[in-house]
Design a protein around this motif. Structure first.
Motif, PDB file in Angstrom:
ATOM      1  N   VAL A 404      49.265  28.812 119.583  1.00 52.69           N
ATOM      2  CA  VAL A 404      48.677  27.474 119.527  1.00 52.69           C
ATOM      3  C   VAL A 404      47.508  27.378 120.506  1.00 52.69           C
ATOM      4  N   SER A 405      47.695  27.929 121.717  1.00 52.22           N
ATOM      5  CA  SER A 405      46.649  27.890 122.736  1.00 52.22           C
ATOM      6  C   SER A 405      45.394  28.619 122.275  1.00 52.22           C
ATOM      7  N   LEU A 406      45.594  29.763 121.642  1.00 50.69           N
ATOM      8  CA  LEU A 406      44.451  30.538 121.144  1.00 50.69           C
ATOM      9  C   LEU A 406      43.643  29.735 120.138  1.00 50.69           C
ATOM     10  N   GLY A 407      44.329  29.102 119.198  1.00 55.83           N
ATOM     11  CA  GLY A 407      43.631  28.306 118.186  1.00 55.83           C
ATOM     12  C   GLY A 407      42.936  27.092 118.762  1.00 55.83           C
ATOM     13  N   VAL A 408      43.620  26.370 119.639  1.00 57.92           N
ATOM     14  CA  VAL A 408      43.066  25.143 120.219  1.00 57.92           C
ATOM     15  C   VAL A 408      41.863  25.452 121.109  1.00 57.92           C
ATOM     16  N   LEU A 409      41.975  26.478 121.949  1.00 62.40           N
ATOM     17  CA  LEU A 409      40.865  26.817 122.844  1.00 62.40           C
ATOM     18  C   LEU A 409      39.657  27.327 122.074  1.00 62.40           C
ATOM     19  N   ASN A 410      39.879  28.072 121.014  1.00 62.73           N
ATOM     20  CA  ASN A 410      38.757  28.502 120.174  1.00 62.73           C
ATOM     21  C   ASN A 410      38.029  27.291 119.590  1.00 62.73           C
ATOM     22  N   TYR A 411      38.799  26.292 119.193  1.00 64.49           N
ATOM     23  CA  TYR A 411      38.211  25.065 118.647  1.00 64.49           C
ATOM     24  C   TYR A 411      37.340  24.365 119.691  1.00 64.49           C
ATOM     25  N   PHE A 412      37.845  24.213 120.914  1.00 63.44           N
ATOM     26  CA  PHE A 412      37.088  23.494 121.938  1.00 63.44           C
ATOM     27  C   PHE A 412      35.910  24.303 122.469  1.00 63.44           C
TER      28      PHE A 412
END
Length: 420
Positions: A404-412
């Motif tokens: 989840v962290s990988l996906g969210v941080l890539n988004y931001f």
């Protein structure tokens, strides 16, 4: 092969390997003592020690009030020595007051039974908590050295300092168990702080004031406030897995297996934190030119990802063997948990450097947004997996949260790159 050799030589010249050695020596006291405790005590006791350390480490991170990030942002942007000294002195005063408040707050939590209902655990936490304030000050001093690009100096000082301290801590732990561990940790941390203060006595004792002192102080306070809010949310996100497991997994031996696997996984994670500390000042220097900034970041990230994959493969092959050689069959119940958590570590390593972008560009609010999003998505799943599958569930929850962290941080990161 030639390019790889040139890369290693360049990193050596800039002090990166000094930093790696320094960080491993700093962590050796906690990590080495934890392994010694794991060797001579039961998995249940390992769980108790890990709980104490987790709450104390949260207090240490929050105790800086965010000023650690302010130092790494402000100082590299100013070459004036007077401004740098002023930043250091003000940051130390800020951290001292803030860490004292956090020390009182966490002791109040322990007294109220929030940390644990086990009175023995609460007692040891209250004793251990006396290292919170000196640990915060030590972090400020070390980050100051790194911010002014004196990696080799601080690496050498900390290496020898912690090498001597490790002997002291491990000896006391071996003979006096938990009592010796707690007492020696507090004493060695205080001594380390005093020695670093002495080494920087000229900078700290300088009474000269820059004409921009009000501007610099206001900037440090503003950055610290933003960073602190991000840290609060980030700590909730980072520690949510362990805290939920601590309250949900009732079989304390099984929880001890999970705690042991987590200790080993976090020991490997020092590589990522070392790289972060090394490149933050470098990235801050180029924050005015976004094209150069993102080119440099991509270069660092690509190289680190290669290193992370190599470490992951090595850990999967050799760590279980090493555990069996050192501990026998005592922690056989932790091996599967460890293998699952190593997958989570690799995923974490793939996004570990993305926080550098937000910090170097002064976009700390995005860290708060990302951490809050990750926390909101992952906590219900963590709770379910822990209740349903105990320690194996906690390990799987670690993998899930990092995905989840990988996906969210890539988004931001994409969001920041579009708006800067």
């Amino acid at each position: 092969m030639e390019r790889l050799t040139l890369l290693f030589l360049k990193l050596k010249e800039r002090g990166f390997f000094h930093l790696i050695i320094s960080n491993y020596s700093v962590q050796f006291i906690v990590f080495g003592s934890s392994l010694l405790i794991a060797k001579i005590m039961s998995p249940t006791d390992v769980g108790i020690i890990k709980t104490i350390e987790t709450f104390a480490n949260m207090a240490i991170v929050l105790g800086s009030g965010g000023v650690i990030f302010a130092i790494l942002k402000v100082i590299p942007e100013h070459k004036d020595s007077a401004i740098r000294r002023l930043s250091l002195i003000f940051s130390l005063k800020y951290a001292l007051i803030f860490s004292f408040a956090v020390f009182l707050f966490f002791n109040l939590l322990a007294y109220s039974g929030f940390v644990s209902e086990d009175q023995a655990l609460v007692y040891w936490f209250q004793q251990y908590s006396f290292l919170i304030i000196p640990s915060v000050l030590t972090m400020v001093l070390i980050r100051y050295y790194q911010a002014i690009d004196r990696f080799k100096r601080i690496s050498t000082v900390v290496f020898y300092l912690k090498l001597l301290s490790a002997v002291f801590v491990l000896s006391f732990t071996y003979f006096f168990f938990i009592r010796g561990y707690v007492l020696s940790m507090v004493i060695s941390t205080v001594l380390a702080t005093l020695i670093l203060l002495y080494d920087l006595r000229k900078e700290i004792g300088d009474k000269s004031i820059s004409e921009r002192h009000l501007e610099i102080r206001q900037k440090i306070i503003a950055l610290s406030k933003t960073a602190f809010m991000a840290q609060v949310i980030d700590q909730l996100k980072l520690q949510s897995g362990f805290l939920i497991a601590n309250y949900v997994i009732l079989d304390r031996e099984i929880f001890g297996f999970y705690a042991f696997a987590l200790i080993l996984t976090q020991g490997i994670n020092i590589v990522a934190s070392s790289v972060q500390q090394f490149i933050i000042p470098k990235m801050s220097e180029t924050s005015g030119n976004l094209t150069v900034f993102f080119q440099k970041y991509k270069m660092f990230e690509k190289r680190f990802n290669i290193i992370a994959v190599i470490i992951f493969i090595g850990a999967q092959v050799f760590l279980p063997i090493a555990v069996n050689l050192v501990f026998g069959d005592k922690y056989d119940g932790a091996i599967l948990i460890l293998r699952i958590m190593l997958v989570g570590w690799l995923i974490e390593a793939l996004y570990a450097l993305k926080g550098v972008i937000f910090l170097s560009l002064g976009k700390m609010k995005y860290i708060s947004y990302a951490s809050l999003t990750i926390f909101s998505i992952s906590v219900p799943v963590i709770y379910y997996l822990d209740v349903k599958y105990a320690a194996i569930g906690a390990a799987c929850a670690y993998v899930f949260q990092n995905l989840v962290s990988l996906g969210v941080l890539n988004y931001f990161v994409r969001k920041v790159s579009k708006h800067t």
